[in-house]
Design a protein around this motif. Structure first.
Motif, PDB file in Angstrom:
ATOM      1  N   ILE A  60     -32.779 -78.757 -33.405  1.00 11.44           N
ATOM      2  CA  ILE A  60     -33.872 -77.935 -32.885  1.00 11.44           C
ATOM      3  C   ILE A  60     -33.571 -77.509 -31.458  1.00 11.44           C
ATOM      4  N   ALA A  61     -34.242 -76.434 -31.048  1.00 10.59           N
ATOM      5  CA  ALA A  61     -34.103 -75.908 -29.692  1.00 10.59           C
ATOM      6  C   ALA A  61     -35.487 -75.575 -29.159  1.00 10.59           C
ATOM      7  N   LEU A  62     -35.609 -75.586 -27.853  1.00 11.65           N
ATOM      8  CA  LEU A  62     -36.860 -75.189 -27.219  1.00 11.65           C
ATOM      9  C   LEU A  62     -36.702 -73.772 -26.675  1.00 11.65           C
ATOM     10  N   GLY A  63     -37.556 -72.872 -27.135  1.00 11.21           N
ATOM     11  CA  GLY A  63     -37.562 -71.508 -26.616  1.00 11.21           C
ATOM     12  C   GLY A  63     -38.711 -71.328 -25.647  1.00 11.21           C
ATOM     13  N   ILE A  64     -38.425 -70.770 -24.480  1.00 13.28           N
ATOM     14  CA  ILE A  64     -39.450 -70.554 -23.456  1.00 13.28           C
ATOM     15  C   ILE A  64     -39.452 -69.081 -23.068  1.00 13.28           C
ATOM     16  N   ASP A  65     -40.612 -68.463 -23.121  1.00 16.37           N
ATOM     17  CA  ASP A  65     -40.769 -67.075 -22.688  1.00 16.37           C
ATOM     18  C   ASP A  65     -41.673 -67.054 -21.464  1.00 16.37           C
ATOM     19  N   ILE A  66     -41.135 -66.629 -20.335  1.00 16.33           N
ATOM     20  CA  ILE A  66     -41.900 -66.588 -19.086  1.00 16.33           C
ATOM     21  C   ILE A  66     -42.415 -65.175 -18.852  1.00 16.33           C
ATOM     22  N   CYS A 105     -30.967 -79.686 -29.103  1.00 17.96           N
ATOM     23  CA  CYS A 105     -29.732 -79.054 -28.649  1.00 17.96           C
ATOM     24  C   CYS A 105     -29.813 -78.438 -27.256  1.00 17.96           C
ATOM     25  N   GLY A 106     -30.968 -77.949 -26.864  1.00 18.53           N
ATOM     26  CA  GLY A 106     -31.047 -77.337 -25.547  1.00 18.53           C
ATOM     27  C   GLY A 106     -32.260 -76.454 -25.400  1.00 18.53           C
ATOM     28  N   ILE A 107     -32.318 -75.792 -24.252  1.00 17.70           N
ATOM     29  CA  ILE A 107     -33.443 -74.934 -23.900  1.00 17.70           C
ATOM     30  C   ILE A 107     -32.938 -73.515 -23.648  1.00 17.70           C
ATOM     31  N   GLY A 108     -33.597 -72.539 -24.257  1.00 15.60           N
ATOM     32  CA  GLY A 108     -33.310 -71.126 -23.997  1.00 15.60           C
ATOM     33  C   GLY A 108     -34.522 -70.489 -23.349  1.00 15.60           C
ATOM     34  N   ILE A 109     -34.290 -69.673 -22.327  1.00 12.91           N
ATOM     35  CA  ILE A 109     -35.390 -69.058 -21.587  1.00 12.91           C
ATOM     36  C   ILE A 109     -35.212 -67.541 -21.532  1.00 12.91           C
ATOM     37  N   GLY A 110     -36.268 -66.828 -21.894  1.00  9.24           N
ATOM     38  CA  GLY A 110     -36.322 -65.388 -21.680  1.00  9.24           C
ATOM     39  C   GLY A 110     -37.276 -65.136 -20.531  1.00  9.24           C
ATOM     40  N   ALA A 111     -36.837 -64.379 -19.536  1.00 10.73           N
ATOM     41  CA  ALA A 111     -37.665 -64.159 -18.342  1.00 10.73           C
ATOM     42  C   ALA A 111     -37.358 -62.807 -17.728  1.00 10.73           C
ATOM     43  N   PRO A 112     -38.319 -62.209 -17.034  1.00 15.33           N
ATOM     44  CA  PRO A 112     -38.025 -60.963 -16.332  1.00 15.33           C
ATOM     45  C   PRO A 112     -36.904 -61.172 -15.312  1.00 15.33           C
ATOM     46  N   ASN A 113     -35.925 -60.282 -15.335  1.00 15.66           N
ATOM     47  CA  ASN A 113     -34.782 -60.365 -14.418  1.00 15.66           C
ATOM     48  C   ASN A 113     -34.031 -61.695 -14.516  1.00 15.66           C
ATOM     49  N   GLY A 114     -34.061 -62.304 -15.720  1.00  6.95           N
ATOM     50  CA  GLY A 114     -33.264 -63.508 -15.931  1.00  6.95           C
ATOM     51  C   GLY A 114     -31.786 -63.142 -15.991  1.00  6.95           C
ATOM     52  N   ASN A 115     -30.971 -63.863 -15.242  1.00  5.88           N
ATOM     53  CA  ASN A 115     -29.542 -63.557 -15.147  1.00  5.88           C
ATOM     54  C   ASN A 115     -28.741 -64.624 -15.884  1.00  5.88           C
ATOM     55  N   TYR A 116     -28.110 -64.227 -16.973  1.00  6.19           N
ATOM     56  CA  TYR A 116     -27.344 -65.154 -17.810  1.00  6.19           C
ATOM     57  C   TYR A 116     -26.209 -65.810 -17.037  1.00  6.19           C
ATOM     58  N   GLU A 119     -31.277 -80.231 -14.457  1.00  6.17           N
ATOM     59  CA  GLU A 119     -31.251 -81.455 -13.639  1.00  6.17           C
ATOM     60  C   GLU A 119     -32.485 -82.316 -13.868  1.00  6.17           C
ATOM     61  N   LYS A 120     -33.643 -81.675 -14.023  1.00 10.24           N
ATOM     62  CA  LYS A 120     -34.882 -82.428 -14.212  1.00 10.24           C
ATOM     63  C   LYS A 120     -34.924 -83.157 -15.550  1.00 10.24           C
ATOM     64  N   LEU A 121     -34.419 -82.458 -16.600  1.00  7.91           N
ATOM     65  CA  LEU A 121     -34.576 -82.985 -17.960  1.00  7.91           C
ATOM     66  C   LEU A 121     -33.275 -83.504 -18.561  1.00  7.91           C
ATOM     67  N   ASN A 122     -32.168 -83.276 -17.860  1.00  3.30           N
ATOM     68  CA  ASN A 122     -30.852 -83.684 -18.358  1.00  3.30           C
ATOM     69  C   ASN A 122     -30.549 -83.067 -19.721  1.00  3.30           C
ATOM     70  N   ILE A 123     -30.863 -81.788 -19.825  1.00  6.63           N
ATOM     71  CA  ILE A 123     -30.697 -81.044 -21.072  1.00  6.63           C
ATOM     72  C   ILE A 123     -30.075 -79.695 -20.728  1.00  6.63           C
ATOM     73  N   PRO A 124     -29.086 -79.229 -21.496  1.00 11.98           N
ATOM     74  CA  PRO A 124     -28.504 -77.913 -21.204  1.00 11.98           C
ATOM     75  C   PRO A 124     -29.530 -76.795 -21.360  1.00 11.98           C
ATOM     76  N   CYS A 125     -29.454 -75.836 -20.459  1.00 12.52           N
ATOM     77  CA  CYS A 125     -30.442 -74.764 -20.419  1.00 12.52           C
ATOM     78  C   CYS A 125     -29.742 -73.447 -20.118  1.00 12.52           C
ATOM     79  N   THR A 126     -30.140 -72.383 -20.801  1.00 12.97           N
ATOM     80  CA  THR A 126     -29.583 -71.054 -20.547  1.00 12.97           C
ATOM     81  C   THR A 126     -30.723 -70.050 -20.433  1.00 12.97           C
ATOM     82  N   ILE A 127     -30.464 -68.951 -19.715  1.00  7.05           N
ATOM     83  CA  ILE A 127     -31.512 -67.980 -19.449  1.00  7.05           C
ATOM     84  C   ILE A 127     -30.946 -66.563 -19.524  1.00  7.05           C
TER      85      ILE A 127
END
Length: 317
Positions: free
Chosen positions: A3-9, A63-74, A99-107
């Motif tokens: 599973i993955a966590l998807g976050i939309d800001i 598996c990790g966290i994916g974030i969609g955000a305005p002006n998010g820079n991959y 760093e906070k969650l010790n989980i890979p994160c991409t944006i």
């Protein structure tokens, strides 16, 4: 199960959800974005919600966290000077959460996330070359070539909504550019066009609404009642959209242009003229080859699904 966590800001709310590889949302939630005056407050609030959610699914492979955000820079993992967020400057969100969650994160930005979501779960499942266009308050885009998102050298490629479709035309409310696609084809642009056109035709049904209620939905409602001005608003908008699509096709030769967002609910009022003017402005060798396809992702969950798909794209598991 992976599973993955998807976050939309978003400027008002941040939505998130636990998603498996099949695109099923196992649990979702939200928190207000705008009420947090500093990014530190927002990140703390987000972390306080995310951490117990991850614990709840500890029997799964997270598996990790994916974030969609305005002006998010991959490339940099940052949000950079987003116009509709309170926090300015460069915010290293991916690094802080990692760093906070010790989980890979991409944006990445929200339109790029939508493109990846469509490629993983939706109408672009078997496509390697397509353009995603999101038509909402603004106009966003994600360009996929040979199965990969186009980011450019600095992470900000694909701002097709800010390409100029009418030189010296309508001034954009945020960027001050003149004649950009977003100034005409977004929900905001449609409202501006409708207000101008109704002023010239007192008999239009659009004049039954106060200024504050003129939006893409009220224009659509009037078009359904065969109001000629409302129909012309969408025809004109579709023309600008189709002319822009022709330019985009010449650039990357996509298999299809995928459309998502509230504006596309106008249906053939908008898409008929868009298709016509796209085909009219293509080279003969490109005509009849590019489909306009509506997103297959459920509108309410599309942003979460798109963000989660970034994790599979990164192959964190």
């Amino acid at each position: 199960m992976e599973i993955a966590l998807g976050i939309d800001i978003g400027g008002t709310n941040t939505k998130f959800g636990m998603v498996n590889r099949a695109g099923e949302i196992l649990e979702k939630g939200s928190l207000p974005t705008g009420k947090h005056e500093t990014v530190e407050e927002f990140i703390n609030a987000l972390s306080n919600i995310i951490h117990p959610l991850i614990q709840k699914f500890s029997d799964h492979q997270f598996c990790g966290i994916g974030i969609g955000a305005p002006n998010g820079n991959y490339y940099t993992g940052t949000i950079e000077d987003a116009l509709n967020l309170k926090w300015k400057g460069s915010i290293p969100l991916a690094r802080i959460l990692t760093e906070k969650l010790n989980i890979p994160c991409t944006i990445t930005n929200d339109a790029n996330a939508a493109a990846v979501g469509e490629m993983k779960y939706g109408a672009a499942k078997n496509m390697k070359d397509f353009i995603m266009i999101t038509l909402g308050t603004g106009v966003g885009s994600g360009i996929v070539c040979d199965g990969k998102l186009i980011y450019g050298h600095d992470g900000f490629a694909g701002e097709l909504g800010h390409t100029i479709v009418k030189p010296g035309g309508r001034k954009h409310w945020s960027t001050d550019s003149e004649g950009s696609l977003e100034a005409y084809a977004s929900a905001t642009g449609i409202a501006i066009t409708a207000k101008k056109m109704r002023a010239e035709f007192p008999d239009s049904l659009l004049n039954q609404y106060p200024e504050t209620e003129i939006n893409s939905k009220t224009v659509y409602d009037c078009a359904l009642k065969k109001d000629a001005v409302a129909i012309e608003v969408f025809r004109y908008t579709g023309q600008k959209l189709g002319e822009a699509f022709a330019n985009f096709v010449m650039f990357s030769s996509p298999e299809a242009i995928l459309l998502f967002g509230g504006v596309i609910k106008a249906g053939d009022f908008l898409l008929g003229p868009a298709k016509f003017h796209m085909e009219r402005n293509l080279l003969p060798s490109s005509r009849g080859k590019i489909n306009l396809i509506l997103s297959e992702l459920p509108e309410a969950d599309a942003a979460i699904l798109g963000a989660s798909a970034l994790v599979w794209e990164e192959d964190f598991c």
